[in-house]
Design an enzyme around this catalytic site. Sequence first.
Site, PDB file in Angstrom:
ATOM      1  N   LYS A 249       7.410 -10.017  -7.726  1.00 59.42           N
ATOM      2  CA  LYS A 249       8.312  -9.649  -6.635  1.00 59.42           C
ATOM      3  C   LYS A 249       7.953 -10.252  -5.268  1.00 59.42           C
ATOM      4  CE  LYS A 249      11.342  -7.264  -8.678  1.00 59.42           C
ATOM      5  NZ  LYS A 249      12.181  -8.308  -9.193  1.00 59.42           N
TER       6      LYS A 249
ATOM      7  N   TYR B 113      13.793  -6.370 -12.635  1.00 61.65           N
ATOM      8  CA  TYR B 113      13.123  -7.663 -12.776  1.00 61.65           C
ATOM      9  C   TYR B 113      13.997  -8.788 -12.227  1.00 61.65           C
ATOM     10  CZ  TYR B 113       9.856 -11.031 -14.802  1.00 61.65           C
ATOM     11  OH  TYR B 113       8.921 -12.033 -14.964  1.00 61.65           O
TER      12      TYR B 113
ATOM     13  N   PRO C 185       1.054  -8.517  -8.354  1.00 60.34           N
ATOM     14  CA  PRO C 185       1.959  -9.551  -8.863  1.00 60.34           C
ATOM     15  C   PRO C 185       2.723  -9.199 -10.140  1.00 60.34           C
ATOM     16  CG  PRO C 185      -0.330 -10.169  -9.233  1.00 60.34           C
ATOM     17  CD  PRO C 185      -0.360  -8.931  -8.413  1.00 60.34           C
TER      18      PRO C 185
ATOM     19  N   TYR D 133       4.470 -10.372 -21.421  1.00 55.57           N
ATOM     20  CA  TYR D 133       3.650  -9.393 -20.706  1.00 55.57           C
ATOM     21  C   TYR D 133       2.968  -8.542 -21.783  1.00 55.57           C
ATOM     22  CZ  TYR D 133       6.007 -10.365 -16.242  1.00 55.57           C
ATOM     23  OH  TYR D 133       6.483 -10.968 -15.099  1.00 55.57           O
TER      24      TYR D 133
ATOM     25  N   HIS E 246      15.560 -18.540 -17.306  1.00 53.38           N
ATOM     26  CA  HIS E 246      15.045 -17.643 -18.341  1.00 53.38           C
ATOM     27  C   HIS E 246      15.955 -16.444 -18.518  1.00 53.38           C
ATOM     28  CE1 HIS E 246      11.053 -18.653 -19.996  1.00 53.38           C
ATOM     29  NE2 HIS E 246      11.210 -19.625 -19.128  1.00 53.38           N
TER      30      HIS E 246
HETATM   31  P1  FAD Z   1       2.397 -16.752   2.663  1.00 54.85           P
HETATM   32  O1  FAD Z   1       2.802 -17.524   1.472  1.00 54.85           O
HETATM   33  O2  FAD Z   1       1.066 -16.111   2.674  1.00 54.85           O
HETATM   34  O3  FAD Z   1       2.504 -17.740   3.900  1.00 54.85           O
HETATM   35  C1  FAD Z   1       1.964 -17.440   5.163  1.00 54.85           C
HETATM   36  C2  FAD Z   1       1.685 -18.730   5.885  1.00 54.85           C
HETATM   37  O4  FAD Z   1       1.238 -18.434   7.198  1.00 54.85           O
HETATM   38  C3  FAD Z   1       0.585 -19.528   5.213  1.00 54.85           C
HETATM   39  O5  FAD Z   1       0.990 -20.866   5.035  1.00 54.85           O
HETATM   40  C4  FAD Z   1      -0.594 -19.418   6.171  1.00 54.85           C
HETATM   41  O6  FAD Z   1      -1.424 -20.553   6.122  1.00 54.85           O
HETATM   42  C5  FAD Z   1       0.130 -19.255   7.504  1.00 54.85           C
HETATM   43  N1  FAD Z   1      -0.660 -18.579   8.551  1.00 54.85           N
HETATM   44  C6  FAD Z   1      -1.423 -17.471   8.432  1.00 54.85           C
HETATM   45  N2  FAD Z   1      -1.977 -17.128   9.615  1.00 54.85           N
HETATM   46  C7  FAD Z   1      -1.522 -18.047  10.506  1.00 54.85           C
HETATM   47  C8  FAD Z   1      -1.749 -18.255  11.892  1.00 54.85           C
HETATM   48  N3  FAD Z   1      -2.539 -17.438  12.599  1.00 54.85           N
HETATM   49  N4  FAD Z   1      -1.148 -19.312  12.492  1.00 54.85           N
HETATM   50  C9  FAD Z   1      -0.339 -20.154  11.782  1.00 54.85           C
HETATM   51  N5  FAD Z   1      -0.105 -19.996  10.464  1.00 54.85           N
HETATM   52  C10 FAD Z   1      -0.687 -18.966   9.829  1.00 54.85           C
HETATM   53  N6  FAD Z   1       3.601 -13.424  -6.171  1.00 54.85           N
HETATM   54  C11 FAD Z   1       4.192 -13.449  -7.337  1.00 54.85           C
HETATM   55  O7  FAD Z   1       5.336 -13.036  -7.412  1.00 54.85           O
HETATM   56  N7  FAD Z   1       3.524 -13.938  -8.442  1.00 54.85           N
HETATM   57  C12 FAD Z   1       2.243 -14.441  -8.366  1.00 54.85           C
HETATM   58  O8  FAD Z   1       1.671 -14.889  -9.352  1.00 54.85           O
HETATM   59  C13 FAD Z   1       1.602 -14.424  -7.138  1.00 54.85           C
HETATM   60  N8  FAD Z   1       0.336 -14.896  -6.989  1.00 54.85           N
HETATM   61  C14 FAD Z   1      -0.260 -14.813  -5.745  1.00 54.85           C
HETATM   62  C15 FAD Z   1      -1.585 -15.236  -5.568  1.00 54.85           C
HETATM   63  C16 FAD Z   1      -2.228 -15.133  -4.304  1.00 54.85           C
HETATM   64  C17 FAD Z   1      -3.660 -15.593  -4.136  1.00 54.85           C
HETATM   65  C18 FAD Z   1      -1.509 -14.586  -3.218  1.00 54.85           C
HETATM   66  C19 FAD Z   1      -2.169 -14.442  -1.848  1.00 54.85           C
HETATM   67  C20 FAD Z   1      -0.179 -14.186  -3.406  1.00 54.85           C
HETATM   68  C21 FAD Z   1       0.440 -14.286  -4.651  1.00 54.85           C
HETATM   69  N9  FAD Z   1       1.757 -13.874  -4.863  1.00 54.85           N
HETATM   70  C22 FAD Z   1       2.340 -13.906  -6.050  1.00 54.85           C
HETATM   71  C23 FAD Z   1       2.561 -13.389  -3.786  1.00 54.85           C
HETATM   72  C24 FAD Z   1       3.449 -14.478  -3.214  1.00 54.85           C
HETATM   73  O9  FAD Z   1       2.856 -15.730  -3.354  1.00 54.85           O
HETATM   74  C25 FAD Z   1       3.676 -14.112  -1.767  1.00 54.85           C
HETATM   75  O10 FAD Z   1       4.392 -12.889  -1.743  1.00 54.85           O
HETATM   76  C26 FAD Z   1       4.402 -15.175  -0.969  1.00 54.85           C
HETATM   77  O11 FAD Z   1       3.590 -16.299  -0.782  1.00 54.85           O
HETATM   78  C27 FAD Z   1       4.818 -14.594   0.392  1.00 54.85           C
HETATM   79  O12 FAD Z   1       5.265 -15.619   1.218  1.00 54.85           O
HETATM   80  P2  FAD Z   1       5.037 -15.554   2.773  1.00 54.85           P
HETATM   81  O13 FAD Z   1       5.680 -16.792   3.303  1.00 54.85           O
HETATM   82  O14 FAD Z   1       5.428 -14.241   3.295  1.00 54.85           O
HETATM   83  O15 FAD Z   1       3.448 -15.617   2.992  1.00 54.85           O
HETATM   84  C1  DHB Z   2       4.306 -15.525 -12.798  1.00 55.28           C
HETATM   85  C2  DHB Z   2       3.668 -14.659 -11.948  1.00 55.28           C
HETATM   86  C3  DHB Z   2       3.925 -13.314 -12.027  1.00 55.28           C
HETATM   87  O1  DHB Z   2       3.317 -12.455 -11.197  1.00 55.28           O
HETATM   88  C4  DHB Z   2       4.817 -12.818 -12.961  1.00 55.28           C
HETATM   89  O2  DHB Z   2       5.026 -11.493 -13.028  1.00 55.28           O
HETATM   90  C5  DHB Z   2       5.464 -13.690 -13.793  1.00 55.28           C
HETATM   91  C6  DHB Z   2       5.209 -15.049 -13.716  1.00 55.28           C
HETATM   92  C7  DHB Z   2       4.006 -16.968 -12.702  1.00 55.28           C
HETATM   93  O3  DHB Z   2       3.162 -17.334 -11.891  1.00 55.28           O
HETATM   94  O4  DHB Z   2       4.605 -17.746 -13.451  1.00 55.28           O
END
Ligand code: FAD
Ligand code: DHB
Length: 395
Positions: free
Chosen positions: A302, A390, A298, A206, A76
Amino acid sequence: MVKETRTTVGIIGAGPAGLLLARLLFKAGIDSVVIESKDREYVEQRQRAGILEQGSVDALRECGAGERMDKEGIPHDGIELLFDKQRYPIHFPSLTGGRQVMIYAQTEVCKDLIALQLKEGGPLHFECEALAVEDPKTDNPKIRFRHKDGEEEILSCDYVVGCDGFWGVARKAIPESIATVYEKTYPFAWLGILADVPPSNDELIYARHPRGFSLLSMRSPTVSRYYIQVPAGEDIKEWSDERIWDEIEKRTETNDGWKVQRGPIFQKSVLPMRSYVHEPMQYGRVYLAGDAAHIVPPTGAKGLNLAFGDVVTLAKALKHKVDTGSDELLNNYSDRCIGRVWQAERFSYDMTNLLHTDPNASAFEDRLQVARLKRMVSNPHAETDLALAYTGFPL
Ligand code: FAD
Ligand code: DHB
């Protein structure tokens, strides 16, 4: 007697942070074991982020995990801001010296990294829950974890990395007396849908509207990913498919005749919003990465990218230690990540406040919000600042 096994780096969590770290360490010839509490299907289906910054795309390619992304991801060149019924394009490459972003869902990133890990990498144990990190200040920190059948095991490590998200256990290994937590909650949440309908617009939109924020994104040429602002704690049962489409339509109305296209919704959920930073991101030989250390709202996409930034930094520090014996980069891990973390916190907070309707805002504040948006789309410096943030802060 509790069974004890050994590895160099014990990783808690198989989200994007844990999986990319395991892959980077494998490429660097460093042993690791990943412990994940959920099953594989759950991790691969969990709907979350969709946008990869240039630096995240590069990191996936460099570690050999970019093949499907390069075939199926959608590059994009910008976004559109929509307010007062008008759309304003922000073109990233011309403002940033050629930078782009890629639409490739977190679910797909996780599927690719899991497949590679199981084929080539070290052990990845699903359905094993980490209970605690022990002896963090010693040369031999340990992860105590429980298998699905209830049996406990100790993973004895040289280093432990908490990639276990906001609700994980690793953070608890850092004593409260040396930690500072910075936090903000918001009076709104996002309702997100996946719909079987081609995206209504080529670029992401947005949209700021007096009824609330909305975001039009996509997953593929046939699947749209849309979000609308709802009150915090909203019950998804209050939202029929028709009500959701009506609301998206109202909030994205334009005066150029363009209209969002409706289709069957096959997934919907409410996502809470918060800003959170835990400092420091390390203690002894325990390191935090991704959502375990920080959360952003979100708006601006980021979260996943920040998680990738942390583990790229940590993998380099661990490799440096193995190659030179020097602890310098490991000792500075938190300091090296935190500047980037706070820039992402600032950007996500600003984007959230710029585009969401605060139920407590005065009419004066509403007009200021529109004035800020107008400034953003009419001043090249403001536009460039948005495009640079961004597309990503440098790793
Ligand atoms: P996570 O993806 O949370 O992974 C952590 C992992 O650790 C999980 O698989 C979990 O099951 C595991 N875990 C937890 N506790 C334990 C334990 N005690 N023992 C073993 N395993 C464990 N970001 C965006 O940019 N855009 C979005 O639209 C967006 N939507 C989101 C929606 C939701 C509901 C959430 C929660 C987050 C969203 N985010 C979004 C943020 C983005 O998805 C996260 O920043 C990203 O997943 C971070 O990755 P991570 O690996 O640090 O953590
Ligand atoms: C998406 C999520 C976001 O938080 C964003 O700022 C842009 C796109 C997505 O899920 O596609």
